[in-house]
Design a protein around this motif. Structure first.
Motif, short mmCIF file in Angstrom:
data_model
loop_
_atom_site.label_atom_id
_atom_site.label_comp_id
_atom_site.label_asym_id
_atom_site.label_seq_id
_atom_site.Cartn_x
_atom_site.Cartn_y
_atom_site.Cartn_z
N UNK A 139 -21.22 -91.07 -1.89
CA UNK A 139 -20.54 -89.77 -1.88
C UNK A 139 -21.28 -88.77 -1.00
N UNK A 140 -22.60 -88.71 -1.16
CA UNK A 140 -23.40 -87.74 -0.39
C UNK A 140 -23.33 -88.04 1.10
N UNK A 141 -23.46 -89.31 1.48
CA UNK A 141 -23.42 -89.68 2.89
C UNK A 141 -22.04 -89.40 3.48
N UNK A 142 -21.00 -89.68 2.71
CA UNK A 142 -19.65 -89.43 3.19
C UNK A 142 -19.36 -87.94 3.32
N UNK A 143 -19.86 -87.14 2.37
CA UNK A 143 -19.55 -85.70 2.34
C UNK A 143 -20.36 -84.91 3.36
N UNK A 144 -21.58 -85.35 3.65
CA UNK A 144 -22.47 -84.60 4.53
C UNK A 144 -22.34 -85.12 5.97
N UNK A 145 -21.77 -84.30 6.83
CA UNK A 145 -21.58 -84.69 8.22
C UNK A 145 -22.91 -84.98 8.92
N UNK A 146 -23.95 -84.26 8.53
CA UNK A 146 -25.26 -84.43 9.16
C UNK A 146 -25.88 -85.80 8.85
N UNK A 147 -25.37 -86.48 7.82
CA UNK A 147 -25.89 -87.79 7.45
C UNK A 147 -25.09 -88.94 8.06
N UNK A 148 -24.15 -88.61 8.94
CA UNK A 148 -23.36 -89.66 9.59
C UNK A 148 -24.15 -90.25 10.76
N UNK A 149 -25.33 -90.74 10.45
CA UNK A 149 -26.22 -91.39 11.41
C UNK A 149 -26.37 -92.85 11.03
N UNK A 150 -26.78 -93.71 11.97
CA UNK A 150 -26.85 -95.15 11.69
C UNK A 150 -27.61 -95.51 10.42
N UNK A 151 -28.79 -94.94 10.20
CA UNK A 151 -29.59 -95.29 9.04
C UNK A 151 -28.84 -95.04 7.74
N UNK A 152 -28.15 -93.91 7.66
CA UNK A 152 -27.45 -93.54 6.44
C UNK A 152 -26.14 -94.30 6.29
N UNK A 153 -25.48 -94.60 7.39
CA UNK A 153 -24.25 -95.38 7.31
C UNK A 153 -24.53 -96.80 6.86
N UNK A 154 -25.64 -97.37 7.35
CA UNK A 154 -26.04 -98.70 6.86
C UNK A 154 -26.43 -98.64 5.38
N UNK A 155 -27.07 -97.55 4.99
CA UNK A 155 -27.42 -97.37 3.57
C UNK A 155 -26.16 -97.30 2.72
N UNK A 156 -25.13 -96.66 3.24
CA UNK A 156 -23.85 -96.58 2.53
C UNK A 156 -23.28 -97.98 2.32
N UNK A 157 -23.36 -98.82 3.34
CA UNK A 157 -22.90 -100.21 3.22
C UNK A 157 -23.71 -100.95 2.15
N UNK A 158 -25.03 -100.75 2.18
CA UNK A 158 -25.91 -101.40 1.21
C UNK A 158 -25.55 -100.99 -0.21
N UNK A 159 -25.29 -99.70 -0.42
CA UNK A 159 -24.93 -99.20 -1.75
C UNK A 159 -23.61 -99.80 -2.22
#
Length: 313
Positions: A49-69
């Motif tokens: 939710x946080x990664x999706x909601x925060x535009x500043x977190x739309x970076x590779x590291x966080x997007x991969x973390x989203x997949x992992x979650x």
């Protein structure tokens, strides 16, 4: 033995035994599992939710973390509810097809998680060793393709699994040593030659887990070499971005490799060490990953704190 008899044997259900030696505590252990499952869904769901909601977190590291979650939620969902049903209601029987489906989900999702962990290592390698090319290499389309490749790879590698199990006759004991279905556990119950299954399992482990862990190790060798050429402050900052990923790698690969070794070289089939290691491999990483990333990743930690402050006021 006729073919029809083999089919009837194969179609019969399996029996799950829960946690040997702790049968009296099964009812209370189910509450622990329920708490772990709830925390897994809430923790990883919050990360997504946080990664999706925060535009500043739309970076590779966080997007991969989203997949992992997301994968962690799916792995927990494929195991924990069935285990709670077993421990709470003594539902020890699992149908043959249901066992195959659970087995396929567990192994394919594990392959997907390994691929995502490798992608995260590649992201850290590019970010530290080739920082000027990071944005050009890991674009949004390339990240989406990597995510799709992880799904296809995990599903494709495990596609033969149900076929290799269905070809086996099961004419003896059908009692599994775990609280869910694993390929290593099921194939040992067959009353036929399982060399094909053993070779297939080894090929999968070497080509997925072995290859991924080797490439992750190599990436960190290059990362350390690049970091040593930086100033002390820059070195600490660069390596600090890798701590969460290193923890996730150890949480996933150490129990997985340990469980594979015990199944292949352990002398006592169904011993408690098999059960404990299998439960640690599948239940612990999905619970601890959101904690590790929530504590060690500054941006996520700040946003989680902000989110809980909003909900409590």
């Amino acid at each position: 033995m006729s073919a029809s008899n083999n089919i009837s044997f194969s179609a019969s259900p399996f029996t799950l035994i829960g946690i040997p030696g702790l049968e009296a505590a099964h009812f209370w252990l189910a509450f622990l599992l329920f708490s772990l499952y709830l925390f897994t869904v809430l923790g990883n769901g919050t990360i997504i939710y946080i990664i999706k909601a925060e535009q500043s977190l739309h970076e590779p590291m966080y997007l991969f973390l989203c997949m992992l979650a997301a994968i962690d939620i799916l792995i927990s969902t494929s195991t924990m509810p069935r285990m709670m049903d077993l421990l709470w209601f003594n539902s020890t029987t699992i149908g043959f097809d249901a066992c195959l489906l659970q087995m396929f989900c567990i192994h394919s999702l594990s392959g997907m998680e390994s691929t995502v962990l490798l992608a995260m290592a590649f992201d850290r390698y590019v970010a530290i060793c080739c920082p000027l090319r990071h944005a050009a290499i890991l674009t949004s389309p390339s990240i989406a393709k990597i995510g799709l490749a992880a799904v296809i790879r995990g599903a494709t590698v495990m596609a033969p699994l149900p076929i290799f199990i269905k070809r086996l006759p099961f004419c003896g004991s059908r009692v599994l040593s775990h609280s869910y279905c694993l390929h290593q556990d099921v194939m040992k119950l067959a009353c036929a030659d399982i060399k094909v299954n053993i070779i297939y399992g080894l090929i999968v482990i070497i080509s997925v887990i072995g290859l991924d862990s080797l490439l992750i190790s190599l990436s960190y060798i290059f990362i350390l070499r690049a970091a040593l050429s930086l100033s002390q402050e820059a070195r600490l900052k660069a390596l600090g971005t890798c701590i969460s990923h290193v923890c996730a790698v150890f949480l996933f690969y150490v129990p997985f490799i340990g469980l594979s070794m015990v199944h292949r070289f352990g002398k006592i089939h169904g011993s408690n060490i098999h059960v404990v290691m299998a439960n640690v491999h599948l239940l612990v990483p999905p619970v601890l990953n959101p904690i590790v990333y929530g504590v060690k990743t500054k941006q996520i930690h700040q946003r989680i704190t902000r989110l809980f402050q909003r909900t409590t006021h």
